[in-house]
Scaffold this motif. Structure first.
Motif, PDB file in Angstrom:
ATOM      1  N   TYR A   1       0.852  -1.186   0.000  1.00  0.00           N
ATOM      2  CA  TYR A   1       0.000   0.000   0.000  1.00  0.00           C
ATOM      3  C   TYR A   1       0.892   1.242   0.000  1.00  0.00           C
ATOM      4  O   TYR A   1       2.066   1.186   0.421  1.00  0.00           O
ATOM      5  CB  TYR A   1      -0.888   0.036   1.242  1.00  0.00           C
ATOM      6  CG  TYR A   1      -2.172  -0.746   1.120  1.00  0.00           C
ATOM      7  CD1 TYR A   1      -3.381  -0.102   0.927  1.00  0.00           C
ATOM      8  CD2 TYR A   1      -2.162  -2.137   1.177  1.00  0.00           C
ATOM      9  CE1 TYR A   1      -4.571  -0.817   0.815  1.00  0.00           C
ATOM     10  CE2 TYR A   1      -3.337  -2.861   1.064  1.00  0.00           C
ATOM     11  CZ  TYR A   1      -4.540  -2.193   0.884  1.00  0.00           C
ATOM     12  OH  TYR A   1      -5.700  -2.899   0.765  1.00  0.00           O
ATOM     13  N   PRO A   2       0.374   2.386  -0.456  1.00  0.00           N
ATOM     14  CA  PRO A   2       1.136   3.631  -0.311  1.00  0.00           C
ATOM     15  C   PRO A   2       1.460   3.888   1.160  1.00  0.00           C
ATOM     16  O   PRO A   2       0.643   3.617   2.050  1.00  0.00           O
ATOM     17  CB  PRO A   2       0.176   4.695  -0.865  1.00  0.00           C
ATOM     18  CG  PRO A   2      -0.719   3.942  -1.804  1.00  0.00           C
ATOM     19  CD  PRO A   2      -0.885   2.596  -1.194  1.00  0.00           C
ATOM     20  N   LYS A   3       2.635   4.382   1.410  1.00  0.00           N
ATOM     21  CA  LYS A   3       3.088   4.622   2.774  1.00  0.00           C
ATOM     22  C   LYS A   3       2.166   5.602   3.486  1.00  0.00           C
ATOM     23  O   LYS A   3       1.771   6.625   2.937  1.00  0.00           O
ATOM     24  CB  LYS A   3       4.516   5.167   2.760  1.00  0.00           C
ATOM     25  CG  LYS A   3       5.139   5.301   4.134  1.00  0.00           C
ATOM     26  CD  LYS A   3       6.587   5.764   4.031  1.00  0.00           C
ATOM     27  CE  LYS A   3       7.230   5.884   5.406  1.00  0.00           C
ATOM     28  NZ  LYS A   3       8.641   6.343   5.303  1.00  0.00           N
TER      29      LYS A   3
ATOM     30  N   THR B   1      -0.925   4.941   4.557  1.00  0.00           N
ATOM     31  CA  THR B   1      -2.347   4.674   4.353  1.00  0.00           C
ATOM     32  C   THR B   1      -2.747   3.396   5.084  1.00  0.00           C
ATOM     33  O   THR B   1      -1.908   2.560   5.418  1.00  0.00           O
ATOM     34  CB  THR B   1      -2.681   4.534   2.861  1.00  0.00           C
ATOM     35  OG1 THR B   1      -1.947   3.433   2.308  1.00  0.00           O
ATOM     36  CG2 THR B   1      -2.322   5.804   2.114  1.00  0.00           C
TER      37      THR B   1
ATOM     38  N   TYR C   1      -1.591  -0.586  -8.265  1.00  0.00           N
ATOM     39  CA  TYR C   1      -0.415  -0.177  -7.496  1.00  0.00           C
ATOM     40  C   TYR C   1       0.679   0.350  -8.421  1.00  0.00           C
ATOM     41  O   TYR C   1       1.342   1.348  -8.102  1.00  0.00           O
ATOM     42  CB  TYR C   1       0.116  -1.347  -6.669  1.00  0.00           C
ATOM     43  CG  TYR C   1       1.218  -0.933  -5.716  1.00  0.00           C
ATOM     44  CD1 TYR C   1       0.912  -0.332  -4.500  1.00  0.00           C
ATOM     45  CD2 TYR C   1       2.558  -1.107  -6.051  1.00  0.00           C
ATOM     46  CE1 TYR C   1       1.915   0.075  -3.624  1.00  0.00           C
ATOM     47  CE2 TYR C   1       3.569  -0.705  -5.189  1.00  0.00           C
ATOM     48  CZ  TYR C   1       3.244  -0.116  -3.977  1.00  0.00           C
ATOM     49  OH  TYR C   1       4.234   0.286  -3.133  1.00  0.00           O
TER      50      TYR C   1
ATOM     51  N   TRP D   1      -0.144   3.815  -9.467  1.00  0.00           N
ATOM     52  CA  TRP D   1       0.147   4.764  -8.388  1.00  0.00           C
ATOM     53  C   TRP D   1       1.641   5.038  -8.292  1.00  0.00           C
ATOM     54  O   TRP D   1       2.057   6.195  -8.108  1.00  0.00           O
ATOM     55  CB  TRP D   1      -0.346   4.202  -7.055  1.00  0.00           C
ATOM     56  CG  TRP D   1       0.215   4.956  -5.881  1.00  0.00           C
ATOM     57  CD1 TRP D   1      -0.243   6.125  -5.353  1.00  0.00           C
ATOM     58  CD2 TRP D   1       1.392   4.611  -5.130  1.00  0.00           C
ATOM     59  NE1 TRP D   1       0.555   6.527  -4.319  1.00  0.00           N
ATOM     60  CE2 TRP D   1       1.580   5.623  -4.160  1.00  0.00           C
ATOM     61  CE3 TRP D   1       2.294   3.558  -5.190  1.00  0.00           C
ATOM     62  CZ2 TRP D   1       2.631   5.598  -3.261  1.00  0.00           C
ATOM     63  CZ3 TRP D   1       3.342   3.530  -4.289  1.00  0.00           C
ATOM     64  CH2 TRP D   1       3.506   4.537  -3.332  1.00  0.00           C
TER      65      TRP D   1
ATOM     66  N   SER E   1       2.831   8.844  -8.559  1.00  0.00           N
ATOM     67  CA  SER E   1       3.389   9.489  -7.369  1.00  0.00           C
ATOM     68  C   SER E   1       4.839   9.915  -7.597  1.00  0.00           C
ATOM     69  O   SER E   1       5.280  10.959  -7.100  1.00  0.00           O
ATOM     70  CB  SER E   1       3.296   8.541  -6.168  1.00  0.00           C
ATOM     71  OG  SER E   1       4.059   7.362  -6.393  1.00  0.00           O
TER      72      SER E   1
ATOM     73  N   THR F   1       1.371  14.113  -2.559  1.00  0.00           N
ATOM     74  CA  THR F   1       0.695  12.915  -3.077  1.00  0.00           C
ATOM     75  C   THR F   1      -0.343  12.362  -2.111  1.00  0.00           C
ATOM     76  O   THR F   1      -0.836  11.252  -2.316  1.00  0.00           O
ATOM     77  CB  THR F   1       1.731  11.817  -3.391  1.00  0.00           C
ATOM     78  OG1 THR F   1       2.358  11.407  -2.166  1.00  0.00           O
ATOM     79  CG2 THR F   1       2.774  12.301  -4.370  1.00  0.00           C
ATOM     80  N   GLU F   2      -0.697  13.118  -1.056  1.00  0.00           N
ATOM     81  CA  GLU F   2      -1.597  12.578  -0.045  1.00  0.00           C
ATOM     82  C   GLU F   2      -2.942  12.156  -0.632  1.00  0.00           C
ATOM     83  O   GLU F   2      -3.457  11.072  -0.322  1.00  0.00           O
ATOM     84  CB  GLU F   2      -1.830  13.606   1.079  1.00  0.00           C
ATOM     85  CG  GLU F   2      -0.673  13.774   2.042  1.00  0.00           C
ATOM     86  CD  GLU F   2       0.408  14.697   1.494  1.00  0.00           C
ATOM     87  OE1 GLU F   2       0.266  15.141   0.334  1.00  0.00           O
ATOM     88  OE2 GLU F   2       1.388  14.964   2.218  1.00  0.00           O
TER      89      GLU F   2
ATOM     90  N   ASP G   1      -2.482   9.105  -2.774  1.00  0.00           N
ATOM     91  CA  ASP G   1      -2.241   7.942  -1.909  1.00  0.00           C
ATOM     92  C   ASP G   1      -3.548   7.440  -1.298  1.00  0.00           C
ATOM     93  O   ASP G   1      -3.799   6.228  -1.243  1.00  0.00           O
ATOM     94  CB  ASP G   1      -1.267   8.305  -0.785  1.00  0.00           C
ATOM     95  CG  ASP G   1       0.109   8.680  -1.312  1.00  0.00           C
ATOM     96  OD1 ASP G   1       0.379   8.401  -2.496  1.00  0.00           O
ATOM     97  OD2 ASP G   1       0.896   9.252  -0.539  1.00  0.00           O
ATOM     98  N   LYS G   2      -4.375   8.370  -0.850  1.00  0.00           N
ATOM     99  CA  LYS G   2      -5.635   8.014  -0.212  1.00  0.00           C
ATOM    100  C   LYS G   2      -6.571   7.301  -1.188  1.00  0.00           C
ATOM    101  O   LYS G   2      -7.162   6.267  -0.882  1.00  0.00           O
ATOM    102  CB  LYS G   2      -6.294   9.280   0.339  1.00  0.00           C
ATOM    103  CG  LYS G   2      -7.645   9.051   0.987  1.00  0.00           C
ATOM    104  CD  LYS G   2      -8.237  10.377   1.447  1.00  0.00           C
ATOM    105  CE  LYS G   2      -9.640  10.179   2.002  1.00  0.00           C
ATOM    106  NZ  LYS G   2     -10.243  11.480   2.398  1.00  0.00           N
TER     107      LYS G   2
ATOM    108  N   THR H   1      -5.795   5.756  -3.981  1.00  0.00           N
ATOM    109  CA  THR H   1      -5.244   4.450  -4.369  1.00  0.00           C
ATOM    110  C   THR H   1      -5.460   3.420  -3.273  1.00  0.00           C
ATOM    111  O   THR H   1      -5.812   2.266  -3.545  1.00  0.00           O
ATOM    112  CB  THR H   1      -3.746   4.583  -4.676  1.00  0.00           C
ATOM    113  OG1 THR H   1      -3.564   5.533  -5.730  1.00  0.00           O
ATOM    114  CG2 THR H   1      -3.157   3.247  -5.097  1.00  0.00           C
TER     115      THR H   1
END
Length: 726
Positions: A227-229, A231, A296, A299, A303, A313-314, A317-318, A320
């Motif tokens: 996952y995006p860091k 999240t 992924y 993203w 990103s 990128t918040e 990230d959210k 995604t």
């Protein structure tokens, strides 16, 4: 009894008797005008609905049932998985293979699958009742047989380079969708299993199975994804997920002819329908895994680009993470069902481990990519030109080391050598050339068309895509190319889809065409789209490099309820307000972009759009000090619920850089579409507001996110490599 009264009653009785006799005699009399029908008449819906059909209804019903039973008795039988409407159990059924008679198969020359389909339909029809296009293709194949090892086209090159496999695959068309018959033929006398395959010129082919290991079944391909860091990640809690995340089962076996034969014997007593049913479910599960990987990967690229431009990128990230969360939930649900079906046993054999369908699927996965690569390389380097003046027949003109012969069309092995040497030469050139002519390349075009089906149902397509570019420094004398961010490019494309339904007449279903070119720091964009003859969109205008063409506002918005009260506190009026607001409608966004990325040296053109039906209910409350026109206060808003159903789509043409890790200097046509359902609850904010005459302003003091989720209904992306520039 009175004689007069008795006579009157007798006359009445005689009248009723005569009428009854007439009514009872009518069918017999009418039947004389309706002779006994034939079986064909009994099967005719119009006859059965006629007056004569009503007379002989019982007879026809008996004839049809008798004929059906007789047909069932003589038809071949097999064990089949019945539809849910019929109980969903395994039962013995009679079947009859369908042999198409009136078909339409044409075009599709630029892809391997098109060639396979056209070849297989010949044998599906037992070489009988062929259309003119099919007869022409059969004559073409027969011509390949007559000219021996000589190669006259890229299609013949691929066919003859893999001759033993090509012949089997083409003739296996007679089995249609009978995967068991296909498997038996592969292991039969003229099959492809347990033998060395050869090309037309008797060169050994590489083995079908490359020794790479594969999973026991598709469910063991599962591993929890990243996952995006920062999240929230979905947590797999089921026993099924733990069983599926098995390294040993994920690398279970290296497929071979012997392994497939062993598996077939192991499941010999299990109906093929049941085996294939579990394989279809695994294919759906595999599609979920691939979709998650694609989300992924998308993203990761997006990103990286945003961070390179110092953007946050918040939000990306959210969004995604929400998409990944929904996909992971669907993956776990599939795993739980697989456990119930007994598919996650890593020790013993399960019905999910093998099927005739899996054999055929694995065979196609092993053989199709290598043949497709050969076809595309041949088309790119020869232009499918094998004429007397072509380079492939006059290779001495190229003066390249490794090409010491003149004519490389006398066998598929020689042509393979030519493609390898000449392809390496073209790849190393700084100046783009058209390989088949040697001219400096400033443009190109790719096109194809195809149609498949019959005189009742069918569908087809045609497309054309082209490009041209002007790049500073690109000349034969100056081989130092200018920066791509200083270049200009024009891209164009057109796609049409056709279909015939309940008739042989072909109708246009959809049309999409577009042209985009850079003009200074902007683009000229021409677009046209229609469906079933109805124009949906037409456009011709100049825009900056990135622009939103149209952004809609809510179609409907209103306050559902509102209340307020004013109090005087030490001569200062205090106004308290509260209520509910509701909104519903549709938002539409359409945009386009030309990307000039000097950092990564990329060029691309995109057309994108989103249409979002929505509905929302909010609550609000405020406290204001002062009078209207001179007031300050605090306002709080709380989202009770919001539902969005965004439909997103885009289509674009991209040119990769020369240092692209997988497809350098390649023009792609890329299209994607997805549909989501989004729910949000209890998002809110507290704001400070003020009024001074006609001036109004507000600032957010604090805001918070509630909770919600997003479910993807479908997400499809297709990337078609059109042409390699150089």
């Amino acid at each position: 009894m009175n004689q007069r009264k008795h006579t009157k009653q007798l006359r009445r009785q005689l009248r009723w008797a005569g009428l009854s006799a007439t009514v009872l005699a009518a069918p017999a009399s009418f039947a004389q005008d309706c002779p006994k029908p034939s079986l064909q008449q009994c099967m005719d819906v119009d006859y059965r609905a006629s007056s004569c059909g009503s007379v002989h209804d019982a007879y026809c019903q008996g004839e049809v049932e008798q004929q059906w039973k007789a047909g069932w008795e003589v038809s071949p039988k097999r064990q089949a998985l019945l539809p849910e409407e019929m109980g969903g159990e395994v039962a013995t059924v009679a079947y009859k293979g369908h042999v198409p008679k009136r078909t339409r198969f044409q075009g599709m020359d630029q892809s391997l699958m098109g060639q396979v389909l056209k070849g297989q339909i010949l044998y599906r029809k037992n070489l009988e009742n062929l259309t003119k296009d099919e007869q022409a293709y059969l004559a073409r194949i027969q011509g390949w047989e007559k000219d021996g090892a000589q190669v006259t086209s890229c299609q013949e090159f691929v066919d003859e380079k893999y001759l033993d496999f090509s012949r089997f695959e083409r003739e296996a068309g007679r089995f249609g969708d009978d995967d068991r018959a296909f498997f038996k033929a592969a292991y039969g006398k003229d099959g492809i299993a347990n033998r060395v395959l050869y090309s037309r010129d008797q060169e050994k082919l590489a083995p079908i199975w490359d020794g790479a290991r594969t999973a026991k079944n598709a469910y063991f391909r599962f591993t929890p994804g990243p996952y995006p860091k920062g999240t929230e990640a979905y947590v797999f809690k089921s026993e099924a997920a733990k069983l599926a995340n098995n390294v040993e089962a994920r690398n279970w076996v290296a497929p071979s002819d012997a392994w497939h034969k062993e598996q077939a014997e192991k499941f010999n007593n299990v109906p093929d329908d049941l085996l294939n049913h579990h394989q279809v479910e695994q294919e759906s599960f595999t599609a979920l895994l691939r979709q998650r990987e694609a989300v992924y990967a998308e993203w990761a690229v997006a990103s990286k680009l945003l961070r390179a431009r110092d953007h946050k990128t918040e939000e990306l990230d959210k969004q995604t993470a929400e998409r990944l969360f929904g996909l992971d939930k669907a993956i776990e649900e599939s795993l739980v069902k697989a456990q119930k079906d007994g598919c996650l046993d890593a020790q013993g054999a399960t019905v999910c481990d093998w099927s005739p369908r899996r054999y055929k699927t694995m065979l196609e996965a092993a053989m199709a990519p290598r043949r497709e690569a050969d076809l595309q390389a041949c088309v790119f380097l020869t232009g499918n030109d094998f004429g007397p003046e072509s380079f492939v027949r006059n290779a001495d003109k190229l003066k390249l080391k490794g090409l010491d012969k003149k004519d490389y069309t006398s066998s598929s092995s020689l042509l393979t050598q030519y493609i390898a040497v000449y392809g390496a030469h073209i790849r190393d050139l700084l100046v783009p050339l058209t390989p088949s002519t040697g001219a400096v390349r400033h443009g190109g075009e790719s096109s194809d068309s195809g149609y498949a089906g019959g005189d009742t149902f069918g569908g087809g397509y045609d497309y054309v895509a082209g490009w041209e570019y002007i790049q500073p420094g690109s000349s034969l004398r100056n081989k130092t190319l200018g920066a791509w961010c200083d270049s200009d490019v024009r891209l164009c494309g057109e796609f049409n889809a056709y279909a015939n339904v309940f008739g042989s007449t072909r109708h246009e279903v959809a049309h999409l065409s577009g042209e985009a070119g850079t003009e200074g720091n902007g683009i000229r964009l021409k677009l046209d789209a229609r469906v079933m003859g109805t124009s949906l969109y037409s456009h011709d205008q100049h825009y900056p490099l990135r622009v939103t063409f149209y952004e809609g506002r809510p179609v409907f918005k209103s306050d559902a309820a509102k209340a307020s009260a004013t109090f005087v506190v030490v001569v200062v009026p205090v106004t308290v307000q509260g209520g509910l607001s509701a909104e519903a409608g549709v938002k539409l966004n359409i945009g386009g972009a030309v990307n000039r990325n000097c950092a990564e040296d990329l060029l691309g053109v995109d057309l994108y759009g989103t249409i979002t039906p929505f509905a929302a209910v909010k609550g609000f409350a405020s406290v204001g000090i002062g009078v209207p026109g001179l007031q300050v206060g605090v306002r709080g808003e709380l989202l009770i619920t919001r539902v969005n159903v965004p439909l997103y789509g885009d289509i674009g043409l991209y040119l990769s850089s020369p240092v692209h890790p997988t497809n350098p200097n390649t023009l792609f046509l890329r299209a994607s579409s997805k549909l989501d359902i989004e729910l949000r609850f209890l998002d809110g904010s507290i704001k400070l507001f003020g009024e001074l005459a006609f001036l109004k302003g507000e600032t957010t003091i604090v805001s918070w996110n509630g909770f919600g989720n997003s479910w993807n209904i479908y997400n499809e992306t297709r990337s078609l490599p059109l042409v390699r520039v150089y």
